[in-house]
Design a protein around this motif. Structure first.
Motif, PDB file in Angstrom:
ATOM      1  N   GLY A   1     -18.685   6.442   8.204  1.00 19.08           N
ATOM      2  CA  GLY A   1     -18.067   7.376   7.264  1.00 19.08           C
ATOM      3  C   GLY A   1     -17.253   8.457   7.939  1.00 19.08           C
ATOM      4  N   ILE A   2     -17.259   8.512   9.248  1.00 15.39           N
ATOM      5  CA  ILE A   2     -16.501   9.533   9.976  1.00 15.39           C
ATOM      6  C   ILE A   2     -15.071   9.042  10.166  1.00 15.39           C
ATOM      7  CG2 ILE A   2     -16.402  10.965  12.045  1.00 15.39           C
ATOM      8  CD1 ILE A   2     -18.900  11.375  10.359  1.00 15.39           C
ATOM      9  N   THR A   3     -14.094   9.922   9.927  1.00 13.14           N
ATOM     10  CA  THR A   3     -12.683   9.577  10.088  1.00 13.14           C
ATOM     11  C   THR A   3     -12.142  10.196  11.376  1.00 13.14           C
ATOM     12  OG1 THR A   3     -12.342   9.437   7.700  1.00 13.14           O
ATOM     13  CG2 THR A   3     -10.384   9.742   9.063  1.00 13.14           C
ATOM     14  N   TYR A   4     -11.445   9.368  12.152  1.00 14.96           N
ATOM     15  CA  TYR A   4     -10.854   9.789  13.426  1.00 14.96           C
ATOM     16  C   TYR A   4      -9.370   9.440  13.431  1.00 14.96           C
ATOM     17  CZ  TYR A   4     -15.753   9.507  15.028  1.00 14.96           C
ATOM     18  OH  TYR A   4     -17.105   9.646  15.168  1.00 14.96           O
ATOM     19  N   ASP A   5      -8.640  10.031  14.351  1.00 19.77           N
ATOM     20  CA  ASP A   5      -7.292   9.569  14.625  1.00 19.77           C
ATOM     21  C   ASP A   5      -7.402   8.298  15.459  1.00 19.77           C
ATOM     22  OD1 ASP A   5      -4.295  10.198  14.602  1.00 19.77           O
ATOM     23  OD2 ASP A   5      -4.687   9.841  16.716  1.00 19.77           O
ATOM     24  N   ARG A   6      -6.646   7.265  15.117  1.00 17.95           N
ATOM     25  CA  ARG A   6      -6.804   5.961  15.775  1.00 17.95           C
ATOM     26  C   ARG A   6      -6.646   6.072  17.299  1.00 17.95           C
ATOM     27  NH1 ARG A   6      -6.548   0.770  14.156  1.00 17.95           N
ATOM     28  NH2 ARG A   6      -5.658   1.240  12.088  1.00 17.95           N
ATOM     29  N   GLU A   7      -5.637   6.785  17.745  1.00 21.24           N
ATOM     30  CA  GLU A   7      -5.392   6.880  19.180  1.00 21.24           C
ATOM     31  C   GLU A   7      -6.591   7.491  19.906  1.00 21.24           C
ATOM     32  OE1 GLU A   7      -2.166   8.834  22.320  1.00 21.24           O
ATOM     33  OE2 GLU A   7      -1.850   8.984  20.156  1.00 21.24           O
ATOM     34  N   SER A   8      -7.197   8.516  19.326  1.00 26.65           N
ATOM     35  CA  SER A   8      -8.316   9.204  19.970  1.00 26.65           C
ATOM     36  C   SER A   8      -9.571   8.342  20.003  1.00 26.65           C
ATOM     37  CB  SER A   8      -8.610  10.517  19.240  1.00 26.65           C
ATOM     38  OG  SER A   8      -7.521  11.400  19.314  1.00 26.65           O
ATOM     39  N   ILE A   9      -9.915   7.690  18.895  1.00 25.69           N
ATOM     40  CA  ILE A   9     -11.141   6.908  18.863  1.00 25.69           C
ATOM     41  C   ILE A   9     -11.001   5.653  19.716  1.00 25.69           C
ATOM     42  CG2 ILE A   9     -10.510   5.679  16.761  1.00 25.69           C
ATOM     43  CD1 ILE A   9     -14.046   6.724  17.943  1.00 25.69           C
TER      44      ILE A   9
END
Length: 433
Positions: free
Chosen positions: A53-61
């Motif tokens: 359920g946690i949202t991240y920026d794709r590049e960072s994750i």
């Protein structure tokens, strides 16, 4: 005076604020917390949601998962894989609307991210390429996708794009009538898949493929020559080549080193030449015959750390041959540069400089004794004895310690001769770095 100073400070601050980039302005706007990536704390450009359920920026994750950490969610520590990440279109649209609403305050709208390539799509694309279904279009598509994002590139590599492109290049090279431009297109796509695995390197190690690479490295476009050198470096790093093809490759690489295209091509050519020259004394002798020694010595004068290490590595490999040692001893800068680089670059450069100096002073044949002695005397004049003693004091690897000790013994035999020679002008040498 104090008033003038305050006014100047206010003008400087106002100028800095006016020149502030959009990102800086966005920070001043207090980006909503749910717009920020939990890893980078920056505004998310391509938000993806994990099963937790946690949202991240794709590049960072993806960078988090690629750095060798456990495959877990950074916040919840639950298991997490690349495949589990799902684009969060809702939050992305809200972020874009927020950017548009604050455009007047310098915030730029975030473009809609491209959908990442899936393994199934990548496999289908490579199947079309392997089956020669519109090869040129498939190669262009592979190249474009690989350049779009690192995720796409990794996806293509994981399904064997390097091997498929290597096979395509080998097939086109064997055809004999393929235009050079078509081969360069394949090379451009192949470079995107580096580092190549051993199987891809073996596919490219055929005489026809290597012949095409040599031709492009010598006479292709600037981009084609660079890509050919990069692919040659990949091949010789994986496979030990033999026969006349080694000499052809050395000649092509020597041209790139002697007449540089760009720093990247020069460094890649040096790495490839090192692997070839290290493979046999014949290859080292051929590199010396191609005129590389003077170029390498002179390139060391103003080289940065990376270029200096590579030039020293090639020089040390070439000096394993009598032809290389003869050429080096004939160059007035060889000994002063090697002695100067013993403590000016890095530990690796020190080891390589000592090894090269050891080869020059030791010699392998009786016929070299006179020239080897001249090198040792010259080394004494420029302070090699003191530097080698210091190297033993600060410590070095066992192999380098053995060569340093042997060099000191050789220098000690000629120390009196060196001390009796009139002092020379060191001004030119002191400028070497």
């Amino acid at each position: 005076m104090a008033l003038l100073a305050r006014r100047a400070a206010r003008r400087s601050a106002a100028s800095t604020k006016a020149a502030a980039p959009p990102a800086a302005v966005a920070v001043e706007l207090s980006i909503p917390a749910h717009f920020r990536c939990p890893i980078s704390l920056d505004l998310m450009r391509d938000p993806v949601t994990a099963p937790t359920g946690i949202t991240y920026d794709r590049e960072s994750i993806e960078a988090w998962l690629d750095t060798g950490r456990a495959a877990v969610c950074p916040v919840t520590h639950a298991p997490l894989r690349h495949e589990d990440l799902v684009p969060n279109h809702a939050i992305r649209r809200v972020i874009q609307d927020w950017c548009v609403a604050n455009r007047s305050r310098g915030v730029e709208r975030i473009p809609t991210p491209k959908i990442p390539l899936t393994p199934v799509q990548a496999s289908e694309l490579l199947f079309d390429l392997a089956e020669s279904r519109d090869t040129a279009a498939a190669i262009a598509r592979v190249r474009a996708l690989a350049r779009d994002s690192e995720r796409n590139r990794r996806c293509l590599v994981s399904v064997g794009a390097g091997r498929v492109l290597a096979s395509a290049l080998a097939s086109l090279a064997a055809d004999g009538e393929t235009p050079a431009a078509a081969l360069e297109d394949v090379l451009a796509a192949l470079v995107c898949m580096t580092p190549l695995d051993d199987e891809a390197a073996r596919i490219l190690a055929t005489p026809t493929s290597l012949g095409s690479l040599v031709a492009i490295a010598e006479n292709g476009s600037l981009a084609g020559r660079l890509n050919a050198v990069l692919v040659i470096k990949e091949i010789v790093s994986c496979i030990q080549l033999t026969g006349n093809v080694v000499e052809e490759l050395v000649d092509a690489l020597a041209k790139v080193i002697k007449a540089p295209i760009c720093p990247q091509a020069t460094k890649a050519a040096m790495v490839a030449t090192y692997h070839l020259a290290s493979s046999s004394e014949r290859a080292a002798a051929h590199a010396a015959g191609a005129g590389l020694v003077p170029v390498l010595v002179e390139s060391l004068v103003g080289a940065d750390k990376s270029a200096a290490e590579k030039a020293l590595a090639v020089l040390d490999a070439v000096l394993a041959s009598e032809e290389g040692r003869t050429s080096a001893r004939a160059h007035a800068l060889t000994v002063p540069v090697l002695v100067k680089k013993m403590f000016r670059v890095s530990d690796l450069a020190t080891e390589l400089a000592v090894s090269a100096m050891w080869r020059l002073g030791r010699g392998a044949k009786e016929s070299e004794e006179g020239e080897a002695t001249k090198c040792l005397v010259e080394a004494l004049r420029v302070g090699a004895f003191q530097k080698l003693l210091l190297l033993l004091q600060v410590g070095c690897r066992d192999a380098t310690k053995e060569k340093t000790t042997e060099l000191l013994k050789m220098l000690n035999k000629h120390k009196g001769v060196g001390e009796c020679v009139d002092a020379m002008d060191f001004r030119g040498i002191n400028r070497l770095s």
